[in-house]
Scaffold this motif. Sequence first.
Motif, mmCIF file in Angstrom:
data_model
loop_
_atom_site.group_PDB
_atom_site.id
_atom_site.type_symbol
_atom_site.label_atom_id
_atom_site.label_comp_id
_atom_site.label_asym_id
_atom_site.label_seq_id
_atom_site.Cartn_x
_atom_site.Cartn_y
_atom_site.Cartn_z
ATOM 1 N N THR A 203 -9.213 2.872 -1.279
ATOM 2 C CA THR A 203 -8.044 3.557 -1.926
ATOM 3 C C THR A 203 -7.213 2.531 -2.676
ATOM 4 O O THR A 203 -7.006 1.500 -2.475
ATOM 5 N N ASP B 17 -6.747 16.413 6.143
ATOM 6 C CA ASP B 17 -6.692 15.207 6.843
ATOM 7 C C ASP B 17 -5.713 15.498 7.903
ATOM 8 O O ASP B 17 -5.762 15.799 9.106
ATOM 9 N N ASN C 36 -1.407 13.360 0.820
ATOM 10 C CA ASN C 36 -0.539 13.211 2.009
ATOM 11 C C ASN C 36 0.703 14.406 2.233
ATOM 12 O O ASN C 36 1.758 13.986 2.676
ATOM 13 N N TYR D 290 3.866 8.685 9.504
ATOM 14 C CA TYR D 290 2.754 9.189 9.140
ATOM 15 C C TYR D 290 2.459 10.088 10.443
ATOM 16 O O TYR D 290 1.979 11.387 10.341
ATOM 17 N N LYS E 21 -10.029 6.474 -3.862
ATOM 18 C CA LYS E 21 -9.084 7.613 -3.364
ATOM 19 C C LYS E 21 -7.860 6.986 -4.026
ATOM 20 O O LYS E 21 -7.330 5.935 -3.746
ATOM 21 N N LYS F 193 -3.798 7.439 -4.097
ATOM 22 C CA LYS F 193 -2.853 7.806 -3.353
ATOM 23 C C LYS F 193 -1.571 8.205 -4.083
ATOM 24 O O LYS F 193 -1.067 7.557 -4.944
ATOM 25 N N GLU G 57 -7.245 15.513 -1.100
ATOM 26 C CA GLU G 57 -7.156 15.545 0.283
ATOM 27 C C GLU G 57 -5.595 16.092 0.658
ATOM 28 O O GLU G 57 -4.644 15.546 -0.092
ATOM 29 N N HIS H 273 0.882 -1.092 -0.018
ATOM 30 C CA HIS H 273 0.002 0.012 0.135
ATOM 31 C C HIS H 273 0.948 1.230 0.047
ATOM 32 O O HIS H 273 1.446 1.579 0.933
ATOM 33 N N ASP I 223 -5.360 11.363 -2.544
ATOM 34 C CA ASP I 223 -4.674 12.036 -1.306
ATOM 35 C C ASP I 223 -3.169 12.137 -1.581
ATOM 36 O O ASP I 223 -2.736 11.408 -1.912
#
Length: 386
Positions: free
Chosen positions: A145, A253, A204, A63, A171, A173, A228, A26, A202
Amino acid sequence: MNSTLPATSIETVEVLLLDVPTIRPHRLSMTTMHRQTLVLVRITGNDGVAGWGEATTIGGLAYGEESPESIKVNIDTYITPLLLGADANQVAARMHHIGEHVQGNRFAKCAIETALSDALARRLGVPLSTLFGGRVRESLPIAWTLASGDTARDIEEAEKMLAQRRHNIFKLKIGARTVQQDCAHVAAIKRALGERGSVRVDVNQAWTETEAMLGMQLLADAGVDLVEQPIAASNHDGLGRLRQKNRIAIMADESLHGPQDAYQLARVGAADVFAVKINQSGGLAGAQQVAAIAAAAQVELYGGTMLEGAIGTMASAQLFATFGTLAWGTELFGPLLLTEEILATPLRYRDFALELPSGPGLGITLDEDRVNALRRDRKTPLVSVA
Ligand SMILES: O=C(O)C[C@H]1C=CC(=O)O1
Ligand SMILES: [Mn+2]
């Protein structure tokens, strides 16, 4: 003395680390996950009733500021002594007391509050959602995701989810490659899915503000619905500027660590949508406050995940089911990313939604043999228990 229940003394607080492989790598901008570590907390009262809670983070310390190991050691060392012998049914009093003695540690606090709330709801014979005002809905839309890192594989995965009627919100990444490469990947997936699925991304936090300006224009042209956390969590003003200059919705987020952030983000108009997460909010009550601030500020809501397993996922679901509106659905797919099942009866995902159970507390039953087989401190080597 509780008005409906006699005092129940807390006898034990157990913290278990479970390492569970993911069904595929992932890939996020800051890490690639091959497993998830579930931090499970069981709190048992002197009436024998136990409640379960869970904390998770993503990629160790990649994270967030808490690791699975820090969550366990901080609960064992600092939080458990504050709980032992105290009344299990006074959840707010227990959390207030912990807050007076323990700074930060939102994820650890979430696991504790969830376990206390699960046990209280079980004693009262009501679903956990009842403690938070009762349900507005009995099922929640669930996004999936796509994060294999490979465009063709992601399209194949999305097609499978649509055919199974499991997910129609995707979603993606991004943020690990250049803006142009990432946006080409997203555009190819959106082209393949067309109007059959909502495509969101996203980032991140991976983009600078100028990269985000370019990226958001490319993504809007590709038909993406929402971006996001495109830029750094602390850059609330930057989120607001991007929001003003683009036609694509922005979701906060990592910027959102509970009610105080929700208030600050709402005040500067930083986001169209809040990804509310029980772990990031320091627990269910904190997440409920985030939702209340969003409602007051007319910010839309999305039910987020820290890729929790079944316990944290169901705790989130029980709370999110009480929200008046949930305009962007949820992403409570965590258990589906894991190779191993830890429940006696798996959660029910169907027709693009997660169904809420009707039983007391979290409404789930753990398979303790499976839990024990996955424990990091187990005596025997891991064998597949699926
Ligand atoms: O939203 C995040 O940043 C964390 C998480 C949620 C889904 C997923 O794949 O990663
Ligand atoms: Mn996110």
